[in-house]
Design a protein around this motif. Structure first.
Motif, mmCIF file in Angstrom:
data_model
loop_
_atom_site.group_PDB
_atom_site.id
_atom_site.type_symbol
_atom_site.label_atom_id
_atom_site.label_comp_id
_atom_site.label_asym_id
_atom_site.label_seq_id
_atom_site.Cartn_x
_atom_site.Cartn_y
_atom_site.Cartn_z
ATOM 1 N N ASN A 113 0.650 -1.273 -0.098
ATOM 2 C CA ASN A 113 -0.227 -0.277 -0.815
ATOM 3 C C ASN A 113 0.869 1.201 -0.331
ATOM 4 O O ASN A 113 2.124 1.251 -0.342
ATOM 5 C CB ASN A 113 -0.854 0.725 1.388
ATOM 6 N N ARG A 114 0.623 1.923 0.227
ATOM 7 C CA ARG A 114 0.661 4.274 -0.662
ATOM 8 C C ARG A 114 2.500 4.061 0.849
ATOM 9 O O ARG A 114 3.058 4.672 0.633
ATOM 10 C CB ARG A 114 0.117 4.759 -0.577
ATOM 11 N N SER A 115 1.671 3.752 2.133
ATOM 12 C CA SER A 115 2.338 3.111 3.223
ATOM 13 C C SER A 115 3.640 2.986 3.509
ATOM 14 O O SER A 115 4.317 2.395 4.981
ATOM 15 C CB SER A 115 1.456 3.246 5.003
ATOM 16 N N GLN A 116 3.418 1.107 2.855
ATOM 17 C CA GLN A 116 4.981 0.603 2.090
ATOM 18 C C GLN A 116 4.243 -0.541 3.280
ATOM 19 O O GLN A 116 6.199 -1.344 3.272
ATOM 20 C CB GLN A 116 6.333 1.407 2.604
ATOM 21 N N ASP A 117 3.198 -0.656 3.384
ATOM 22 C CA ASP A 117 3.060 -2.165 4.371
ATOM 23 C C ASP A 117 2.578 -3.145 3.417
ATOM 24 O O ASP A 117 2.533 -2.809 1.869
ATOM 25 C CB ASP A 117 1.559 -1.870 4.828
ATOM 26 N N VAL A 118 3.412 -4.118 3.258
ATOM 27 C CA VAL A 118 3.734 -5.324 2.860
ATOM 28 C C VAL A 118 3.685 -6.476 2.794
ATOM 29 O O VAL A 118 4.029 -7.427 3.929
ATOM 30 C CB VAL A 118 5.648 -5.660 2.218
ATOM 31 N N VAL A 119 3.003 -7.549 2.019
ATOM 32 C CA VAL A 119 2.274 -9.045 2.195
ATOM 33 C C VAL A 119 3.866 -9.716 1.502
ATOM 34 O O VAL A 119 3.343 -9.158 -0.207
ATOM 35 C CB VAL A 119 0.985 -8.897 1.795
ATOM 36 N N HIS A 120 3.786 -10.383 1.949
ATOM 37 C CA HIS A 120 4.450 -11.787 0.839
ATOM 38 C C HIS A 120 4.103 -12.945 0.880
ATOM 39 O O HIS A 120 3.814 -13.210 1.924
ATOM 40 C CB HIS A 120 6.133 -11.884 1.524
ATOM 41 N N ARG A 121 4.687 -13.715 -0.026
ATOM 42 C CA ARG A 121 3.487 -15.162 -0.628
ATOM 43 C C ARG A 121 4.844 -16.491 0.203
ATOM 44 O O ARG A 121 5.741 -15.527 -0.860
ATOM 45 C CB ARG A 121 3.117 -14.958 -1.513
ATOM 46 N N ALA A 122 4.976 -17.382 0.172
ATOM 47 C CA ALA A 122 5.908 -18.607 1.022
ATOM 48 C C ALA A 122 4.714 -19.756 0.334
ATOM 49 O O ALA A 122 3.620 -19.364 1.269
ATOM 50 C CB ALA A 122 5.949 -18.210 1.897
ATOM 51 N N VAL A 123 5.382 -20.403 -0.192
ATOM 52 C CA VAL A 123 4.084 -21.401 -0.612
ATOM 53 C C VAL A 123 4.789 -22.758 -0.242
ATOM 54 O O VAL A 123 6.063 -22.756 -0.709
ATOM 55 C CB VAL A 123 3.546 -21.735 -2.412
ATOM 56 N N GLY A 124 4.137 -23.720 0.407
ATOM 57 C CA GLY A 124 5.464 -24.976 0.046
ATOM 58 C C GLY A 124 4.418 -26.042 1.116
ATOM 59 O O GLY A 124 2.995 -25.743 1.018
ATOM 60 N N ARG A 125 4.889 -27.004 1.717
ATOM 61 C CA ARG A 125 3.930 -28.487 2.232
ATOM 62 C C ARG A 125 2.287 -27.812 3.494
ATOM 63 O O ARG A 125 1.621 -28.485 3.309
ATOM 64 C CB ARG A 125 4.553 -29.148 2.924
ATOM 65 N N ALA A 126 3.209 -26.722 3.962
ATOM 66 C CA ALA A 126 1.894 -26.091 5.062
ATOM 67 C C ALA A 126 0.754 -25.597 3.991
ATOM 68 O O ALA A 126 -0.245 -25.248 5.059
ATOM 69 C CB ALA A 126 2.683 -25.268 5.601
ATOM 70 N N GLY A 127 0.657 -25.084 2.472
ATOM 71 C CA GLY A 127 -0.127 -24.679 1.852
ATOM 72 C C GLY A 127 0.132 -22.842 1.868
ATOM 73 O O GLY A 127 1.909 -23.222 1.135
ATOM 74 N N VAL A 128 -0.395 -22.242 1.872
ATOM 75 C CA VAL A 128 0.323 -20.424 1.367
ATOM 76 C C VAL A 128 0.101 -20.138 2.558
ATOM 77 O O VAL A 128 -0.412 -19.731 3.277
ATOM 78 C CB VAL A 128 -0.678 -19.835 0.708
ATOM 79 N N VAL A 129 1.071 -19.004 3.239
ATOM 80 C CA VAL A 129 1.461 -18.154 3.996
ATOM 81 C C VAL A 129 1.890 -16.611 3.495
ATOM 82 O O VAL A 129 2.174 -16.580 3.137
ATOM 83 C CB VAL A 129 2.772 -18.308 5.028
#
Length: 231
Positions: A113-129
């Motif tokens: 977002n504009r405030s530089q809050d970021v969401v990263h995605r990791a995919v593995g045997r646990a599903g999507v994090v």
């Protein structure tokens, strides 16, 4: 081959020296601690050698065990010092996720977002994090929106949310990797591949919009959606 080994060794020694200097800046007693661990380990094993009548053999074993103990302690304290320096820095979670290792596919900055809050995605045997960095209150809506999108796209595949921080319900940066690794494994290897293929086919923010490295320029407008602006 000999020349190659000689050219690699100085690089490794230099890397160890740099790591030690970095660790010492955050842990001033690291030298004395490593020396103490080495001497105590060697002394104990050598003492056992004298008691059983084999000081030479146990002395050699003690030296090897002392070296191993020093290496283990140094590695742990260096890792702790590195996490201490990374904590609170933008992109710290992305750096940790990038070193998750085999079995995980990481895509940084799938939402921002504009405030530089970021969401990263990791995919593995646990599903999507989904791993969020930034203000927890702003991340709640950002991650919730991303989770809904993942749920619509992936169906029954688990989608977890992790917010990096030191507040209540948050995960400290030094425990991020451990938190992901400990999540229950519910997907088989081929299912992880299928999930990643589906996500790549749909695309994400990083593939749809080039984002410059470093802090986001002030006043930069984020896109409202894939439809673009009005003509």
């Amino acid at each position: 081959m000999a020349r190659k080994e000689k050219s690699e060794n100085p690089g490794r020694l230099k890397q160890i020296a740099l790591t030690y200097k970095m660790t010492r800046r955050a842990d001033r007693w690291i030298g004395l601690i490593l020396l103490g661990v080495g001497l105590v380990t060697f002394g104990v094993v050598l003492g056992i050698g004298f008691l059983i009548g084999h000081p030479v053999y146990l002395g050699i074993l003690g030296f090897l065990l002392a070296f191993l103990a020093v290496a283990i302690i140094f590695g742990r304290r260096a890792e702790r010092a590195a996490f201490g320096q990374m904590e609170g820095q933008p992109g710290a979670a992305a750096a940790v996720l990038d070193n998750m290792g085999r079995g995980w596919v990481v895509t940084p900055a799938v939402a921002i977002n504009r405030s530089q809050d970021v969401v990263h995605r990791a995919v593995g045997r646990a599903g999507v994090v989904l791993v969020g960095e930034g203000n927890p209150n702003r991340l709640r809506g950002l991650m919730g929106s991303e989770r809904k999108k993942m749920s619509r796209l992936l169906g029954d595949v688990p989608v977890h949310q992790v917010v990096v921080g030191n507040g209540e319900g948050e995960v400290p940066i030094k425990r991020l990797r451990q938190t992901l690794v400990k999540k229950p494994r519910v997907l088989a290897g081929h299912q992880v591949t299928e999930v990643n293929d589906r996500l790549r086919a749909v695309g994400d923010l990083m593939s749809n919009m080039p984002i410059p490295k470093g802090p986001m320029p002030k006043g930069m407008r984020m896109p409202k959606g894939p439809s673009g602006g009005r003509r």
